[in-house]
Motif scaffolding. Structure first.
Motif, mmCIF file in Angstrom:
data_model
loop_
_atom_site.group_PDB
_atom_site.id
_atom_site.type_symbol
_atom_site.label_atom_id
_atom_site.label_comp_id
_atom_site.label_asym_id
_atom_site.label_seq_id
_atom_site.Cartn_x
_atom_site.Cartn_y
_atom_site.Cartn_z
ATOM 1 N N ALA A 1 0.839 -1.205 0.000
ATOM 2 C CA ALA A 1 0.000 0.000 0.000
ATOM 3 C C ALA A 1 0.875 1.256 0.000
ATOM 4 O O ALA A 1 0.593 2.214 -0.728
ATOM 5 C CB ALA A 1 -0.933 -0.009 1.201
ATOM 6 N N ILE A 2 1.943 1.235 0.784
ATOM 7 C CA ILE A 2 2.861 2.381 0.837
ATOM 8 C C ILE A 2 3.476 2.636 -0.531
ATOM 9 O O ILE A 2 3.515 3.779 -1.001
ATOM 10 C CB ILE A 2 3.923 2.159 1.931
ATOM 11 N N THR A 3 3.931 1.594 -1.182
ATOM 12 C CA THR A 3 4.529 1.736 -2.514
ATOM 13 C C THR A 3 3.528 2.341 -3.496
ATOM 14 O O THR A 3 3.872 3.241 -4.283
ATOM 15 C CB THR A 3 5.021 0.365 -3.021
ATOM 16 N N ILE A 4 2.308 1.871 -3.457
ATOM 17 C CA ILE A 4 1.269 2.362 -4.368
ATOM 18 C C ILE A 4 0.954 3.831 -4.087
ATOM 19 O O ILE A 4 0.847 4.651 -5.012
ATOM 20 C CB ILE A 4 0.003 1.485 -4.263
ATOM 21 N N LEU A 5 0.809 4.175 -2.816
ATOM 22 C CA LEU A 5 0.494 5.561 -2.465
ATOM 23 C C LEU A 5 1.644 6.504 -2.806
ATOM 24 O O LEU A 5 1.417 7.637 -3.254
ATOM 25 C CB LEU A 5 0.123 5.655 -0.983
ATOM 26 N N GLU A 6 2.884 6.045 -2.627
ATOM 27 C CA GLU A 6 4.033 6.866 -3.028
ATOM 28 C C GLU A 6 4.019 7.093 -4.538
ATOM 29 O O GLU A 6 4.299 8.198 -5.015
ATOM 30 C CB GLU A 6 5.336 6.223 -2.583
ATOM 31 N N ARG A 7 3.665 6.052 -5.290
ATOM 32 C CA ARG A 7 3.565 6.192 -6.752
ATOM 33 C C ARG A 7 2.480 7.209 -7.105
ATOM 34 O O ARG A 7 2.674 8.056 -7.984
ATOM 35 C CB ARG A 7 3.254 4.837 -7.382
#
Length: 131
Positions: free
Chosen positions: A30-36
């Motif tokens: 989720a963190i990776t997606i939100l950073e993207r």
């Protein structure tokens, strides 16, 4: 040859993917997606909400400095006015938890200037380095 590059994900798709990862107990995904999302769609109206969710995921992992940084991004992007006080108060607590005393004090003084009768005055006074 036809272009097989995937189309960039929309904000809606990224938010849905982040929610699915978060609800499936995959916070790192989720963190990776939100950073993207923040990297590619910072001008979207949903970006401040994405930053708030990202900050709360970082807090849950004990990454208080990163949570404070992302809350600053959320504020800079323009959180809804109804959330401004709460997000500023969260940022004070994250800076305090991160041990960032001077930044915490500066943020606390700004909170007290803006919200002298706010719901989080006690937290802000504790961090403001003032009696």
């Amino acid at each position: 040859a036809p272009d097989t590059t995937p189309a960039p994900a929309t904000v809606r798709e990224l938010m849905a993917s982040a929610d699915e990862a978060r609800l499936s107990d995959r916070p790192a995904d989720a963190i990776t997606i939100l950073e993207r999302l923040l990297d590619t769609h910072a001008d979207d109206a949903e970006a401040p909400l994405a930053a708030i969710i990202l900050a709360r995921l970082e807090r849950a992992r004990g990454h208080h400095a990163r949570a404070a940084e992302v809350l600053r991004i959320a504020l800079d992007l323009g959180v809804p006015r109804t959330l401004d006080e709460e997000i500023r108060a969260e940022r004070i607590l994250e800076l305090e938890a991160a041990g960032a005393r001077e930044s915490c004090a500066a943020e606390a003084r700004a909170y007290l200037d803006t919200y002298p009768d706010g719901a989080h005055v006690a937290d802000a006074r504790r961090c403001s380095l003032e009696p």
